[in-house]
Write a protein that holds these residues in place. Structure first.
Motif, mmCIF file in Angstrom:
data_model
loop_
_atom_site.group_PDB
_atom_site.id
_atom_site.type_symbol
_atom_site.label_atom_id
_atom_site.label_comp_id
_atom_site.label_asym_id
_atom_site.label_seq_id
_atom_site.Cartn_x
_atom_site.Cartn_y
_atom_site.Cartn_z
ATOM 1 N N PRO A 177 0.827 -1.211 0.000
ATOM 2 C CA PRO A 177 0.000 0.000 0.000
ATOM 3 C C PRO A 177 0.861 1.260 0.000
ATOM 4 N N GLY A 178 0.247 2.388 -0.440
ATOM 5 C CA GLY A 178 0.928 3.670 -0.391
ATOM 6 C C GLY A 178 1.085 4.144 1.041
ATOM 7 N N LEU A 179 2.194 4.770 1.347
ATOM 8 C CA LEU A 179 2.453 5.215 2.715
ATOM 9 C C LEU A 179 1.662 6.467 3.066
ATOM 10 N N GLU A 180 1.353 7.288 2.066
ATOM 11 C CA GLU A 180 0.681 8.554 2.339
ATOM 12 C C GLU A 180 -0.742 8.593 1.813
ATOM 13 N N ALA A 181 -1.011 7.881 0.730
ATOM 14 C CA ALA A 181 -2.346 7.904 0.132
ATOM 15 C C ALA A 181 -3.021 6.553 0.317
ATOM 16 N N ALA A 182 -4.163 6.556 0.997
ATOM 17 C CA ALA A 182 -4.862 5.300 1.279
ATOM 18 C C ALA A 182 -5.420 4.649 0.019
ATOM 19 N N ASP A 183 -5.611 5.445 -1.044
ATOM 20 C CA ASP A 183 -6.187 4.889 -2.271
ATOM 21 C C ASP A 183 -5.119 4.487 -3.273
ATOM 22 N N ARG A 184 -3.884 4.290 -2.806
ATOM 23 C CA ARG A 184 -2.799 3.871 -3.686
ATOM 24 C C ARG A 184 -2.232 2.539 -3.194
ATOM 25 N N ALA A 185 -1.937 1.665 -4.130
ATOM 26 C CA ALA A 185 -1.335 0.373 -3.778
ATOM 27 C C ALA A 185 -0.760 -0.258 -5.039
ATOM 28 N N ILE A 186 0.178 -1.176 -4.852
ATOM 29 C CA ILE A 186 0.744 -1.953 -5.957
ATOM 30 C C ILE A 186 0.623 -3.425 -5.597
ATOM 31 N N GLN A 187 0.207 -4.247 -6.566
ATOM 32 C CA GLN A 187 0.120 -5.687 -6.372
ATOM 33 C C GLN A 187 1.018 -6.409 -7.374
ATOM 34 N N ILE A 188 1.708 -7.432 -6.895
ATOM 35 C CA ILE A 188 2.493 -8.321 -7.748
ATOM 36 C C ILE A 188 1.965 -9.731 -7.538
ATOM 37 N N GLY A 189 1.628 -10.415 -8.647
ATOM 38 C CA GLY A 189 1.005 -11.726 -8.534
ATOM 39 C C GLY A 189 1.654 -12.777 -9.413
ATOM 40 N N ASN A 190 1.418 -14.034 -9.037
ATOM 41 C CA ASN A 190 1.927 -15.173 -9.794
ATOM 42 C C ASN A 190 0.837 -16.232 -9.872
ATOM 43 N N ASN A 191 0.599 -16.752 -11.079
ATOM 44 C CA ASN A 191 -0.362 -17.845 -11.259
ATOM 45 C C ASN A 191 0.306 -19.182 -10.966
ATOM 46 N N TRP A 192 -0.334 -19.979 -10.116
ATOM 47 C CA TRP A 192 0.263 -21.259 -9.736
ATOM 48 C C TRP A 192 0.395 -22.208 -10.921
ATOM 49 N N ASN A 193 -0.556 -22.148 -11.852
ATOM 50 C CA ASN A 193 -0.553 -23.085 -12.976
ATOM 51 C C ASN A 193 0.248 -22.598 -14.171
ATOM 52 N N ASP A 194 0.923 -21.455 -14.034
ATOM 53 C CA ASP A 194 1.759 -20.930 -15.113
ATOM 54 C C ASP A 194 3.179 -21.442 -14.899
ATOM 55 N N MET A 195 3.555 -22.441 -15.640
ATOM 56 C CA MET A 195 4.854 -23.084 -15.440
ATOM 57 C C MET A 195 6.022 -22.254 -15.974
ATOM 58 N N SER A 196 5.737 -21.130 -16.669
ATOM 59 C CA SER A 196 6.818 -20.312 -17.213
ATOM 60 C C SER A 196 7.459 -19.435 -16.153
ATOM 61 N N GLY A 197 6.837 -19.338 -14.963
ATOM 62 C CA GLY A 197 7.397 -18.498 -13.904
ATOM 63 C C GLY A 197 7.129 -17.023 -14.106
ATOM 64 N N SER A 198 6.089 -16.677 -14.862
ATOM 65 C CA SER A 198 5.778 -15.282 -15.144
ATOM 66 C C SER A 198 5.171 -14.597 -13.925
ATOM 67 N N TYR A 199 5.385 -13.280 -13.856
ATOM 68 C CA TYR A 199 4.809 -12.468 -12.797
ATOM 69 C C TYR A 199 3.989 -11.348 -13.417
ATOM 70 N N TRP A 200 2.975 -10.899 -12.658
ATOM 71 C CA TRP A 200 2.078 -9.844 -13.112
ATOM 72 C C TRP A 200 2.090 -8.707 -12.111
ATOM 73 N N ILE A 201 1.824 -7.497 -12.599
ATOM 74 C CA ILE A 201 1.831 -6.320 -11.719
ATOM 75 C C ILE A 201 0.680 -5.399 -12.106
ATOM 76 N N ARG A 202 0.138 -4.694 -11.119
ATOM 77 C CA ARG A 202 -0.866 -3.666 -11.365
ATOM 78 C C ARG A 202 -0.846 -2.674 -10.212
ATOM 79 N N ARG A 203 -1.455 -1.505 -10.423
ATOM 80 C CA ARG A 203 -1.494 -0.486 -9.384
ATOM 81 C C ARG A 203 -2.936 -0.061 -9.122
ATOM 82 N N LYS A 204 -3.160 0.418 -7.915
ATOM 83 C CA LYS A 204 -4.473 0.923 -7.521
ATOM 84 C C LYS A 204 -4.409 2.435 -7.492
ATOM 85 N N GLU A 205 -5.330 3.056 -8.223
ATOM 86 C CA GLU A 205 -5.438 4.496 -8.231
ATOM 87 C C GLU A 205 -6.736 4.895 -7.532
ATOM 88 N N ASN A 206 -7.047 6.188 -7.524
ATOM 89 C CA ASN A 206 -8.242 6.617 -6.799
ATOM 90 C C ASN A 206 -9.527 6.098 -7.425
#
Length: 274
Positions: free
Chosen positions: A122-151
């Protein structure tokens, strides 16, 4: 002093100074009692006023937990007990955490039918900000995904490109060549090729394999694939060629013999549309 109540006043009764003093003293005593009562804080040993709090990590024994605090603790307990985020919606995770999600979860990284692990920062100053990093268990390529939360909420997931993000694919060999030619997309839209083959037909221009569209170098370009040889009978000379149509072929002026063992690795820029 206990306040003396008088409740039998008559219509024509005279109020004396003693009556007024008694009334004023009662008001003063009640005000003092009220002030003292308001200042009393509840504790483990006495009754008093208690402030409500949403905190879940506080050690203050003078505050009472709200239903929101209890729910937060229940969610954390459920995560630790079962390993899964109980609300099954990645959009609802905005605290600093790492949650697992089961196959019936929503808003998880694409292509993984819900099974995933998501870390949230989460953002330290803005409650409506955050970043997520995810991984699919069934994705054998080892890929990672990212997204951000805005207002306005979370944006779409984007795939992170790493050197190991794409799996190796195996080419189909032709013209009597055997062994393995592996290829994949590497970082920065580069084509990586690894080959360990035994030669078959070795005449100039013989096509060994053809890589599919999306795994080809820039059209109309051609380059050599340097190879090393395992010594058989004598020392062969020559090289292999890869061109923009995806063909890997024997170069002109190469003097291979059938049965030569070749080993090579190369990284090349791919066509912009690949």
């Amino acid at each position: 002093m206990v306040y003396q109540v008088k409740k039998n006043w008559q219509y024509d009764e005279v109020v004396t100074e003693q009556d007024m003093n008694r009334i004023e003293s009662g008001i003063e005593e009640n005000q003092q009692n009220l002030t003292t009562h308001l200042a009393e804080k509840a504790s483990l040993t006495k009754i008093g006023h208690t402030q409500l709090s949403n905190e879940i990590y506080s050690t203050d024994v003078t505050k009472a937990a709200t239903s929101m605090a209890v729910k937060s603790l229940n969610d954390i307990s459920a995560k630790k007990l079962y390993g899964y985020f109980p609300l099954k919606d990645a959009n609802l995770v905005t605290d600093f955490s790492s949650y697992a999600f089961a196959n019936d979860s929503i808003n998880t990284p694409p292509g993984g039918d819900g099974w995933s692990t998501i870390a949230t920062f989460p953002g330290l100053e803005a409650a409506d900000r955050a970043i997520q990093i995810g991984n699919n268990w069934n994705d054998m390529s080892g890929s990672y995904w990212i997204r951000r939360k805005e207002n306005t909420g979370f944006v779409a997931w984007e795939k992170l490109i790493t050197n190991n993000s794409a799996p190796w694919l195996t080419a189909i060999l032709q013209n009597g060549w055997s062994g393995t030619i592996s290829y994949r997309k590497g970082a920065k839209n580069q084509l990586e090729i690894y080959l360990k083959v035994t030669s078959g037909v070795v005449s100039a221009g013989t096509i060994i394999t053809t890589l599919p569209v999306g795994y080809r170098i820039i059209e109309s370009y051609v380059t050599q694939i340097p190879v090393i040889f395992k010594e058989n009978l004598g020392m062969p000379t020559g090289c292999l060629i890869i061109d923009g149509t995806g063909n890997i072929r024997v170069a002109d002026n190469s003097f291979f013999s059938t049965g030569n063992n070749l080993l090579g690795v190369i990284t090349l820029p791919m066509d912009g549309g690949g």
